[in-house]
Write an enzyme that holds these catalytic residues in place. Structure first.
Site, PDB file in Angstrom:
ATOM      1  N   GLY A   1      11.044 -44.340 -84.566  1.00 39.99           N
ATOM      2  CA  GLY A   1      11.752 -45.608 -84.568  1.00 39.99           C
ATOM      3  C   GLY A   1      11.681 -46.355 -83.248  1.00 39.99           C
TER       4      GLY A   1
ATOM      5  N   HIS B   1      12.283 -40.952 -73.618  1.00 41.23           N
ATOM      6  CA  HIS B   1      12.491 -39.899 -74.614  1.00 41.23           C
ATOM      7  C   HIS B   1      13.061 -38.656 -73.951  1.00 41.23           C
ATOM      8  CE1 HIS B   1       8.187 -40.929 -74.046  1.00 41.23           C
ATOM      9  NE2 HIS B   1       8.310 -39.922 -73.260  1.00 41.23           N
TER      10      HIS B   1
ATOM     11  N   ARG C   1      16.863 -40.254 -86.099  1.00 47.39           N
ATOM     12  CA  ARG C   1      16.310 -40.265 -87.448  1.00 47.39           C
ATOM     13  C   ARG C   1      16.423 -38.872 -88.045  1.00 47.39           C
ATOM     14  NH1 ARG C   1      10.099 -42.057 -89.156  1.00 47.39           N
ATOM     15  NH2 ARG C   1      10.608 -42.682 -91.280  1.00 47.39           N
TER      16      ARG C   1
HETATM   17  P1  A3P Z   1       6.666 -43.159 -90.580  1.00 46.62           P
HETATM   18  O1  A3P Z   1       5.630 -42.292 -89.910  1.00 46.62           O
HETATM   19  O2  A3P Z   1       7.637 -42.362 -91.388  1.00 46.62           O
HETATM   20  O3  A3P Z   1       6.096 -44.304 -91.312  1.00 46.62           O
HETATM   21  P2  A3P Z   1       7.293 -44.704 -83.795  1.00 46.62           P
HETATM   22  O4  A3P Z   1       7.968 -43.492 -83.405  1.00 46.62           O
HETATM   23  O5  A3P Z   1       5.852 -44.715 -83.432  1.00 46.62           O
HETATM   24  O6  A3P Z   1       8.008 -45.912 -83.387  1.00 46.62           O
HETATM   25  O7  A3P Z   1       7.287 -44.664 -85.358  1.00 46.62           O
HETATM   26  C1  A3P Z   1       8.079 -43.790 -86.040  1.00 46.62           C
HETATM   27  C2  A3P Z   1       8.315 -44.316 -87.366  1.00 46.62           C
HETATM   28  O8  A3P Z   1       8.836 -45.663 -87.337  1.00 46.62           O
HETATM   29  C3  A3P Z   1       7.065 -44.356 -88.210  1.00 46.62           C
HETATM   30  O9  A3P Z   1       7.559 -43.816 -89.431  1.00 46.62           O
HETATM   31  C4  A3P Z   1       6.733 -45.827 -88.290  1.00 46.62           C
HETATM   32  O10 A3P Z   1       6.047 -46.208 -89.453  1.00 46.62           O
HETATM   33  C5  A3P Z   1       8.128 -46.449 -88.277  1.00 46.62           C
HETATM   34  N1  A3P Z   1       8.161 -47.824 -87.833  1.00 46.62           N
HETATM   35  C6  A3P Z   1       7.360 -48.467 -86.962  1.00 46.62           C
HETATM   36  N2  A3P Z   1       7.721 -49.738 -86.843  1.00 46.62           N
HETATM   37  C7  A3P Z   1       8.779 -49.927 -87.652  1.00 46.62           C
HETATM   38  C8  A3P Z   1       9.589 -51.066 -87.973  1.00 46.62           C
HETATM   39  N3  A3P Z   1       9.349 -52.248 -87.426  1.00 46.62           N
HETATM   40  N4  A3P Z   1      10.587 -50.895 -88.854  1.00 46.62           N
HETATM   41  C9  A3P Z   1      10.828 -49.693 -89.426  1.00 46.62           C
HETATM   42  N5  A3P Z   1      10.080 -48.589 -89.164  1.00 46.62           N
HETATM   43  C10 A3P Z   1       9.080 -48.704 -88.289  1.00 46.62           C
END
Ligand code: A3P
Length: 331
Positions: A76, A147, A169
């Site tokens: 996220g 992180h 999450r």
């Molecule tokens: P999924 O792999 O379950 O699709 P990151 O950690 O790189 O930000 O992404 C983690 C998760 O957030 C990924 O989930 C990604 O697809 C989702 N994600 C990225 N952009 C997002 C957005 N604008 N809104 C909601 N979810 C998003």
């Protein structure tokens, strides 16, 4: 005479040689104060501790990383970075103009930049190459991302009153997201024999980068209960269900400033949500075709890797009920 990086290397080799280690993932992880880190992360934590000077108005976005080794994106994080950046900058330099269903081409930085290029990490493996001094050059209020678990944040950060937003999450969805992310990174050189069940077992044991995941969440959760109200705790699934409510809460918490009545009646909140939505960001050329070369040293990362499905409860497609129960029962 040793160069700075050689000194750093020597120090980090010395430090990591004293830490518990595991070779179970594709790269060695070291346990520092209960948290599993790569050697580069250990070095990065040391540099941040030694050099980073927190400011009382710093804004920190914190998430648990989903990637196991090189690329430090989180569950996220991309979304949270996009939202906070847009909220923070809406009246400063880049007012968001809302036209029609899409974001509209109003020159907003998110239309041409991946969110990770707009909000720097506090700590990064390549921080050894890019000194913490680059963070010093940023104007206040600085919007940074981390992180690190709360226990590894530079001690002065929370004491000074810096505000922290933590996005949590469901660990089951984090694991699935992590797994796909790792599989799409050839640089990790995961052996074919390394299967989802191997990742699952390690994750359950708490052995994953910046893990255990539960301790990561718990540290910030406890922080959010402190009377100082410096930590705002968000959950990904709740944010998906009620994005506008969370955007307003985020603006109020960041104090950058809150949405005015005029902004609200003009649709600004909906506009931020729409601009930062998964589908809008995923389909922008910068995110579907763009590559970032310098985020993690010399290793290019496709921006598309940050946008997979963006769904809650995707774990149901990958975990048996028994596995889900095992993961759930760990906290
Ligand atoms: P999924 O792999 O379950 O699709 P990151 O950690 O790189 O930000 O992404 C983690 C998760 O957030 C990924 O989930 C990604 O697809 C989702 N994600 C990225 N952009 C997002 C957005 N604008 N809104 C909601 N979810 C998003």
């Amino acid at each position: 005479e040793q160069s700075v990086s050689e000194e750093g290397e020597t120090y980090s080799s010395l430090l990591t040689s004293t830490l518990p280690t595991t070779q179970d993932w594709a790269t060695p992880l070291f346990r520092l104060q209960g948290c599993w880190l790569t050697r580069q992360c250990v070095e990065s934590v040391r540099l941040v501790d030694a050099q980073f000077k927190p400011r009382p108005d710093d804004l920190l976005l914190a998430t648990y990383p989903k990637s196991a080794v090189q690329s430090l994106d989180q569950s996220g994080t991309t979304w949270l970075k996009a939202l906070a950046f847009t909220i923070l900058n809406r009246s400063r330099r880049h007012p968001v103009v809302f036209t029609g269903a899409g974001a509209g081409d109003n020159g907003h930085p998110l239309l041409s930049h991946n969110p990770h290029d707009l909000v720097p990490f506090l700590e990064m493996p390549d921080r050894a190459l890019n000194p913490v001094a680059e963070l010093e050059a940023l104007p206040s209020p600085r919007l940074l991302c981390t992180h690190l678990p709360a226990a590894l944040l530079p001690p002065a950060t929370l004491g000074l009153g810096c505000r922290v937003v933590y996005l949590c999450r469901d660990p089951k969805d984090v694991l699935v997201s992590l797994w796909y992310h790792m599989r799409s990174m050839p640089v990790l050189q995961l052996q074919d024999s390394f299967q989802f069940t191997n990742a699952f077992d390690l994750f359950c044991e708490g052995v994953s980068l910046f893990g255990p995941v539960w301790e990561h969440c718990l540290g910030y959760w406890k922080g959010s209960l402190e009377p100082s109200n410096n930590v705002l705790f968000f959950k990904y699934d709740e944010m998906m269900a009620q994005a506008e409510k969370h955007v307003k809460t985020l603006a109020g918490f960041l104090g950058v400033p809150s949405f005015t009545a005029d902004e609200e009646s003009g649709g600004a909140v909906e506009g931020v949500v729409r601009l930062c939505s998964f589908h809008n960001l995923k389909n922008l050329p910068v995110n579907s075709d763009g590559v970032v070369a310098d985020r993690i040293g010399a290793l290019p990362t496709k921006n598309s890797m940050f946008f997979r499905k963006g769904k809650v409860v995707d774990w149901e497609n990958h975990l048996t009920q028994e596995m889900a129960h095992k993961l759930d029962s760990h906290h």
